[in-house]
Scaffold this motif. Structure first.
Motif, short mmCIF file in Angstrom:
data_model
loop_
_atom_site.label_atom_id
_atom_site.label_comp_id
_atom_site.label_asym_id
_atom_site.label_seq_id
_atom_site.Cartn_x
_atom_site.Cartn_y
_atom_site.Cartn_z
N ILE A 38 15.77 19.92 58.16
CA ILE A 38 17.70 20.44 58.92
C ILE A 38 18.78 21.22 58.08
N TRP A 39 18.89 20.46 56.97
CA TRP A 39 20.40 20.67 56.16
C TRP A 39 19.36 22.34 55.36
N LEU A 40 17.32 22.68 54.87
CA LEU A 40 17.37 23.48 54.83
C LEU A 40 17.72 24.41 55.49
N TYR A 95 27.66 28.36 70.36
CA TYR A 95 27.09 28.53 72.00
C TYR A 95 26.03 27.90 71.95
N ASN A 96 24.91 28.59 70.77
CA ASN A 96 23.61 28.03 71.20
C ASN A 96 23.67 26.78 70.94
N PRO A 97 22.39 26.33 71.45
CA PRO A 97 22.12 24.57 71.45
C PRO A 97 21.81 24.37 70.29
N LEU A 98 20.79 24.91 69.50
CA LEU A 98 20.15 24.60 68.54
C LEU A 98 21.15 25.32 67.55
N VAL A 99 21.64 26.02 67.30
CA VAL A 99 22.88 26.37 66.38
C VAL A 99 23.15 24.79 66.49
N ASN A 100 24.24 25.11 67.91
CA ASN A 100 25.20 23.97 68.09
C ASN A 100 24.95 22.25 67.24
N PHE A 101 23.83 22.11 67.36
CA PHE A 101 23.06 20.25 67.12
C PHE A 101 23.14 20.52 65.14
N LEU A 102 22.52 21.97 64.75
CA LEU A 102 22.60 21.82 63.55
C LEU A 102 24.22 22.17 62.88
N HIS A 103 24.98 22.18 63.43
CA HIS A 103 26.54 22.17 63.28
C HIS A 103 26.97 21.13 63.30
N VAL A 155 29.26 16.68 56.41
CA VAL A 155 28.60 15.84 55.17
C VAL A 155 29.00 15.86 53.72
N VAL A 156 28.82 17.05 53.53
CA VAL A 156 29.27 17.87 52.55
C VAL A 156 30.09 17.65 52.04
N PHE A 182 23.61 18.72 47.67
CA PHE A 182 23.29 17.65 48.60
C PHE A 182 22.09 17.81 48.71
N LEU A 183 20.99 18.75 49.18
CA LEU A 183 19.96 18.97 49.87
C LEU A 183 18.81 18.82 48.20
N LEU A 184 19.14 18.54 46.74
CA LEU A 184 18.19 18.17 46.00
C LEU A 184 18.78 17.00 45.99
N ILE A 185 20.21 16.21 46.18
CA ILE A 185 20.10 14.80 46.25
C ILE A 185 19.09 14.30 47.20
N LEU A 186 19.08 14.59 48.28
CA LEU A 186 18.50 14.33 49.50
C LEU A 186 16.30 14.15 49.49
N GLN A 187 16.17 15.00 48.24
CA GLN A 187 15.21 15.05 48.29
C GLN A 187 15.04 14.11 46.30
N LEU A 188 15.92 14.75 45.65
CA LEU A 188 15.05 14.09 44.40
C LEU A 188 16.21 12.42 44.39
N VAL A 189 17.47 12.10 43.96
CA VAL A 189 18.01 11.01 44.41
C VAL A 189 17.33 10.17 45.32
#
Length: 106
Positions: free
Chosen positions: A23-25, A44-52, A58-59, A82-89
């Protein structure tokens, strides 16, 4: 029995982490395309609204004021860090914690 439950929780957390990283990517790519002017996001797009909603704030909570030092022009690199931290740490920390828990159980 308890060991199987601990392994299940570990796998569930890792898969949830992978989904959240995906989702972050997607959000990083969309925000960069918006910054370069190649795309205009409709919140107003539901997908963009969900991602937002899932990624917003968080960051800011993780990096605080240091986030603004990770900008290059209009590109904000803090979500990528942040994505690198999620994937590595985080997976490494989870592996350490759950291996300790499994050693305690067995």
């Amino acid at each position: 029995m308890l060991g199987s439950f601990i392994k299940f929780i570990y796998i569930l957390l890792l898969q949830s982490l992978r989904l959240y990283s995906f989702i972050w990517l997607i959000w990083i790519v969309l925000s960069w395309l918006t910054a370069f002017g190649a795309l205009r996001l409709d919140y107003y797009n539901p997908l963009v609204n969900f991602l937002h909603k899932v990624t917003d704030g968080v960051v800011d909570k993780v990096f605080g004021d240091f986030r603004y030092k990770m900008q290059i022009g209009m590109i904000d690199l803090s979500p990528l860090v942040f994505l690198l931290i999620l994937q590595l740490v985080v997976p490494t920390l989870l592996r350490i914690v759950f291996s300790f828990l499994l050693r305690v159980v067995y």
